[in-house]
Design a protein around this motif. Structure first.
Motif, PDB file in Angstrom:
ATOM      1  N   ILE A  39       0.780  -1.297   0.204  1.00 30.24           N
ATOM      2  CA  ILE A  39       0.018  -0.135  -0.043  1.00 30.24           C
ATOM      3  C   ILE A  39       0.868   1.210  -0.170  1.00 30.24           C
ATOM      4  N   ILE A  40       0.446   2.435  -0.358  1.00 30.68           N
ATOM      5  CA  ILE A  40       0.969   3.730  -0.331  1.00 30.68           C
ATOM      6  C   ILE A  40       1.520   4.013   0.856  1.00 30.68           C
ATOM      7  N   GLY A  41       0.853   3.603   2.031  1.00 26.76           N
ATOM      8  CA  GLY A  41       1.172   4.095   3.443  1.00 26.76           C
ATOM      9  C   GLY A  41       0.782   5.402   3.858  1.00 26.76           C
ATOM     10  N   MET A  63      -6.137   3.815 -10.544  1.00 25.06           N
ATOM     11  CA  MET A  63      -5.730   2.659 -11.433  1.00 25.06           C
ATOM     12  C   MET A  63      -4.885   1.810 -10.708  1.00 25.06           C
ATOM     13  N   GLY A  64      -5.289   0.525 -10.363  1.00 30.60           N
ATOM     14  CA  GLY A  64      -4.394  -0.101  -9.331  1.00 30.60           C
ATOM     15  C   GLY A  64      -4.809  -0.045  -7.794  1.00 30.60           C
ATOM     16  N   SER A  65      -6.113  -0.565  -7.469  1.00 30.33           N
ATOM     17  CA  SER A  65      -6.444  -0.019  -6.072  1.00 30.33           C
ATOM     18  C   SER A  65      -6.375  -0.976  -5.012  1.00 30.33           C
ATOM     19  N   TYR A  69      -6.862   0.919   0.223  1.00 35.47           N
ATOM     20  CA  TYR A  69      -6.231   1.781   1.378  1.00 35.47           C
ATOM     21  C   TYR A  69      -6.075   3.206   0.667  1.00 35.47           C
ATOM     22  N   SER A  70      -5.409   3.305  -0.638  1.00 34.50           N
ATOM     23  CA  SER A  70      -5.029   4.625  -1.326  1.00 34.50           C
ATOM     24  C   SER A  70      -6.450   5.241  -1.480  1.00 34.50           C
ATOM     25  N   THR A  71      -7.575   4.364  -1.961  1.00 31.14           N
ATOM     26  CA  THR A  71      -8.629   4.740  -2.190  1.00 31.14           C
ATOM     27  C   THR A  71      -9.477   5.526  -1.178  1.00 31.14           C
ATOM     28  N   VAL A  90      -9.375  -2.532  -9.614  1.00 29.64           N
ATOM     29  CA  VAL A  90      -8.242  -3.551  -9.491  1.00 29.64           C
ATOM     30  C   VAL A  90      -8.733  -5.088 -10.337  1.00 29.64           C
ATOM     31  N   TRP A  91      -7.925  -5.633 -10.727  1.00 29.99           N
ATOM     32  CA  TRP A  91      -8.357  -6.911 -11.496  1.00 29.99           C
ATOM     33  C   TRP A  91      -8.509  -8.124 -10.770  1.00 29.99           C
ATOM     34  N   ASP A  92      -8.240  -8.034  -9.472  1.00 28.44           N
ATOM     35  CA  ASP A  92      -8.414  -9.115  -8.420  1.00 28.44           C
ATOM     36  C   ASP A  92      -9.701  -8.987  -7.618  1.00 28.44           C
ATOM     37  N   VAL A  93     -10.823  -9.960  -7.982  1.00 24.87           N
ATOM     38  CA  VAL A  93     -12.063  -9.967  -7.251  1.00 24.87           C
ATOM     39  C   VAL A  93     -11.853  -9.972  -6.029  1.00 24.87           C
ATOM     40  N   GLU A  94     -11.182 -10.494  -5.255  1.00 23.51           N
ATOM     41  CA  GLU A  94     -10.978 -10.706  -3.795  1.00 23.51           C
ATOM     42  C   GLU A  94     -10.423  -9.243  -3.162  1.00 23.51           C
ATOM     43  N   LEU A  95      -9.679  -8.746  -3.958  1.00 22.19           N
ATOM     44  CA  LEU A  95      -9.285  -7.506  -3.429  1.00 22.19           C
ATOM     45  C   LEU A  95     -10.237  -6.272  -3.575  1.00 22.19           C
ATOM     46  N   SER A  96     -11.026  -6.369  -4.683  1.00 26.32           N
ATOM     47  CA  SER A  96     -12.179  -5.563  -4.901  1.00 26.32           C
ATOM     48  C   SER A  96     -13.321  -5.800  -3.712  1.00 26.32           C
ATOM     49  N   VAL A 116     -13.933  -4.437 -11.596  1.00 26.33           N
ATOM     50  CA  VAL A 116     -12.936  -5.614 -11.350  1.00 26.33           C
ATOM     51  C   VAL A 116     -12.306  -5.770 -12.583  1.00 26.33           C
ATOM     52  N   SER A 117     -11.264  -5.274 -13.246  1.00 30.23           N
ATOM     53  CA  SER A 117     -10.946  -5.190 -14.426  1.00 30.23           C
ATOM     54  C   SER A 117      -9.508  -4.761 -14.729  1.00 30.23           C
ATOM     55  N   GLU A 118      -8.923  -4.522 -15.881  1.00 35.05           N
ATOM     56  CA  GLU A 118      -7.680  -4.091 -16.244  1.00 35.05           C
ATOM     57  C   GLU A 118      -7.912  -2.505 -16.331  1.00 35.05           C
ATOM     58  N   ALA A 119      -6.840  -1.747 -15.748  1.00 37.01           N
ATOM     59  CA  ALA A 119      -7.227  -0.461 -15.045  1.00 37.01           C
ATOM     60  C   ALA A 119      -7.161   0.868 -16.708  1.00 37.01           C
ATOM     61  N   VAL A 120      -6.257   0.150 -17.484  1.00 44.44           N
ATOM     62  CA  VAL A 120      -6.256   1.291 -18.631  1.00 44.44           C
ATOM     63  C   VAL A 120      -7.245   0.972 -19.746  1.00 44.44           C
ATOM     64  N   ASN A 135      -2.010   6.720 -10.515  1.00 48.50           N
ATOM     65  CA  ASN A 135      -1.853   5.395 -11.225  1.00 48.50           C
ATOM     66  C   ASN A 135      -0.686   4.449 -10.483  1.00 48.50           C
ATOM     67  N   ASP A 136      -1.096   3.281 -10.266  1.00 43.53           N
ATOM     68  CA  ASP A 136      -0.318   2.319  -9.228  1.00 43.53           C
ATOM     69  C   ASP A 136      -0.599   1.023 -10.034  1.00 43.53           C
ATOM     70  N   ILE A 137      -0.442   0.852 -11.269  1.00 46.71           N
ATOM     71  CA  ILE A 137      -0.598  -0.374 -11.831  1.00 46.71           C
ATOM     72  C   ILE A 137       0.721  -1.092 -11.861  1.00 46.71           C
ATOM     73  N   GLU A 138       0.723  -2.200 -12.594  1.00 40.60           N
ATOM     74  CA  GLU A 138       2.127  -2.825 -13.044  1.00 40.60           C
ATOM     75  C   GLU A 138       3.039  -1.717 -13.766  1.00 40.60           C
ATOM     76  N   LYS A 139       4.446  -1.708 -13.342  1.00 38.03           N
ATOM     77  CA  LYS A 139       5.088  -0.541 -13.747  1.00 38.03           C
ATOM     78  C   LYS A 139       5.520  -0.751 -15.447  1.00 38.03           C
TER      79      LYS A 139
HETATM   80  C1  LIG Z   1       0.330  -1.711  -5.707  1.00 38.51           C
HETATM   81  S1  LIG Z   1      -1.041  -2.309  -5.541  1.00 38.51           S
HETATM   82  C2  LIG Z   1      -2.091  -1.300  -5.040  1.00 38.51           C
HETATM   83  C3  LIG Z   1      -2.091  -0.681  -3.647  1.00 38.51           C
HETATM   84  C4  LIG Z   1      -2.943   0.500  -3.641  1.00 38.51           C
HETATM   85  N1  LIG Z   1      -2.733   1.722  -4.589  1.00 38.51           N
HETATM   86  C5  LIG Z   1      -2.757   1.258  -2.060  1.00 38.51           C
HETATM   87  O1  LIG Z   1      -1.929   2.061  -2.036  1.00 38.51           O
HETATM   88  O2  LIG Z   1      -3.662   0.923  -1.268  1.00 38.51           O
HETATM   89  C6  LIG Z   1      -1.286  -2.695  -7.026  1.00 38.51           C
HETATM   90  C7  LIG Z   1      -2.717  -3.502  -7.422  1.00 38.51           C
HETATM   91  O3  LIG Z   1      -3.199  -3.340  -8.519  1.00 38.51           O
HETATM   92  C8  LIG Z   1      -3.411  -4.396  -9.266  1.00 38.51           C
HETATM   93  N2  LIG Z   1      -3.054  -4.142 -10.869  1.00 38.51           N
HETATM   94  C9  LIG Z   1      -1.714  -4.259 -11.278  1.00 38.51           C
HETATM   95  N3  LIG Z   1      -1.727  -3.776 -12.805  1.00 38.51           N
HETATM   96  C10 LIG Z   1      -3.170  -3.725 -13.034  1.00 38.51           C
HETATM   97  C11 LIG Z   1      -3.744  -3.208 -13.989  1.00 38.51           C
HETATM   98  N4  LIG Z   1      -3.295  -3.036 -15.280  1.00 38.51           N
HETATM   99  N5  LIG Z   1      -5.157  -3.471 -14.234  1.00 38.51           N
HETATM  100  C12 LIG Z   1      -6.015  -3.577 -12.858  1.00 38.51           C
HETATM  101  N6  LIG Z   1      -5.317  -3.888 -11.654  1.00 38.51           N
HETATM  102  C13 LIG Z   1      -3.824  -4.232 -11.791  1.00 38.51           C
HETATM  103  C14 LIG Z   1      -2.444  -5.599  -8.705  1.00 38.51           C
HETATM  104  O4  LIG Z   1      -2.779  -6.853  -8.822  1.00 38.51           O
HETATM  105  C15 LIG Z   1      -2.333  -5.020  -7.109  1.00 38.51           C
HETATM  106  O5  LIG Z   1      -3.422  -5.447  -6.425  1.00 38.51           O
END
Ligand SMILES: C[S@@+](CC[C@H](N)C(=O)[O-])C[C@H]1O[C@@H](n2cnc3c(N)ncnc32)[C@H](O)[C@@H]1O
Length: 214
Positions: A39-41, A63-65, A69-71, A90-96, A116-120, A135-139
Motif C-alpha cells: 500500500i502507499i502508506g 488505477m491499481g487500487s 487503502y489509497s482509495t 483492480v483486476w483481482d475480485v478478492e481485493l475488490s 474488477v478489470s484491467e485499469a487502462v 496510477n499504481d498499476i504494473e510498472k
Molecule cells: C500496488 S497495489 C495497489 C495498492 C493501492 N494503490 C494502495 O496503495 O492501497 C497494485 C494492485 O493493482 C493490481 N494491478 C496491477 N496492474 C493492474 C492493471 N493493469 N489493472 C488492474 N489492476 C492492476 C495489482 O494486482 C495489485 O492488486
C-alpha cells in the motif's frame, strides 16, 4: 549525538508527522504490514489526500487500487470537497470485495464506483474528464497508460504515480528490467512534454506529481 539525515531517518520523521488514522485505516495498515501488501502508506496517503483537497477534486480515477487503502484517502478528500466519485479499479475480485468492506465501514460507499478489470482499458471505457488520476498499476504498463490518461484528465488536473524510485533500483543504470524501464520511460515522457509540469516527491517509494497544463 550526531543526527544523521538518511532516506530512512527522513521517512521515519515524516511518518511521525501524519495525524492518527481511524481504527479502520489502522486495520488496513496492519494487514499490509503482516502480508507485505504494497500500500502507499500513511505519509503518501496523506499527501494524496492533501493534493485532492487542494484542487477541490470531486472526480478521481484510481488505477491499481488494491484493497482500497489509497482509495480511502481520495474518498475522504472527495467527501470533504462536497461529494463526487472515486473509481476503484483492480483486476483481482478478492481485493475488490475486501475494499468494499473497508470503504463501506469508512462511510464512503456513496462515492465509490468499483471495477474488477484491467485499469487502462477501464479508463478508456469510463472517460472523465477527471480532476485527478492516480496510477499504481504494473510498472511496465506505465508508458502505454499515459495516452489514455492524457485524454481523461481535465486541463488543470493532476496525475499522481507511485513507485518512481523503485526502492533505489531506478538509480541502477544496469537494471534494464521491464519494471525499471517502464518507470524510466514514463518519467522521460512526462518530463519531455510541455503538457505537464512535474516533480518527483521522495515520499516512501517516490510519487510523481504532474499538473496537466493543457
Ligand atoms: C500496488 S497495489 C495497489 C495498492 C493501492 N494503490 C494502495 O496503495 O492501497 C497494485 C494492485 O493493482 C493490481 N494491478 C496491477 N496492474 C493492474 C492493471 N493493469 N489493472 C488492474 N489492476 C492492476 C495489482 O494486482 C495489485 O492488486
Amino acid at each position: 549525538m550526531t543526527n544523521r539525515l538518511t532516506f530512512e531517518t527522513a521517512q521515519n520523521y515524516l511518518d511521525q508527522q501524519v495525524d492518527e488514522r481511524s481504527e479502520e485505516m489502522m486495520i488496513m495498515e496492519d494487514y499490509a504490514r503482516s502480508t507485505k501488501f504494497p500500500i502507499i502508506g500513511p505519509v503518501a496517503g496523506n499527501f494524496c489526500y492533501q493534493i485532492a483537497r487542494m484542487i477541490g477534486a470531486t472526480s478521481v480515477f484510481e488505477m491499481g487500487s488494491g484493497y482500497g487503502y489509497s482509495t480511502a484517502w481520495f474518498a475522504r478528500a472527495v467527501q470533504e470537497n462536497g461529494g463526487g466519485v472515486v473509481h476503484h479499479v483492480v483486476w483481482d475480485v478478492e481485493l475488490s470485495n475486501k475494499a468494499r468492506l473497508h470503504l463501506e465501514r469508512l462511510g464512503y460507499d456513496d462515492i465509490l464506483k468499483y471495477h474488477v478489470s484491467e485499469a487502462v482499458e477501464t479508463l478508456e471505457n469510463n472517460q472523465g474528464p477527471y480532476d485527478l488520476i492516480f496510477n499504481d498499476i504494473e510498472k511496465d504498463a506505465y508508458p502505454s497508460s499515459l495516452e489514455v490518461i492524457e485524454r481523461s484528465l481535465k486541463p488543470g488536473g493532476v496525475l499522481i504515480v507511485d513507485n518512481m524510485l523503485l526502492g533505489g533500483r531506478i538509480l541502477d543504470q544496469n537494471d534494464e528490467s521491464s519494471t525499471v524501464m517502464g518507470v524510466r520511460e514514463l518519467t522521460a515522457q512526462i518530463n519531455a512534454s510541455d503538457r505537464w509540469i512535474m516533480s518527483i516527491v521522495p515520499i516512501r517509494d517516490g510519487l510523481l506529481l504532474a499538473y496537466r497544463v493543457s
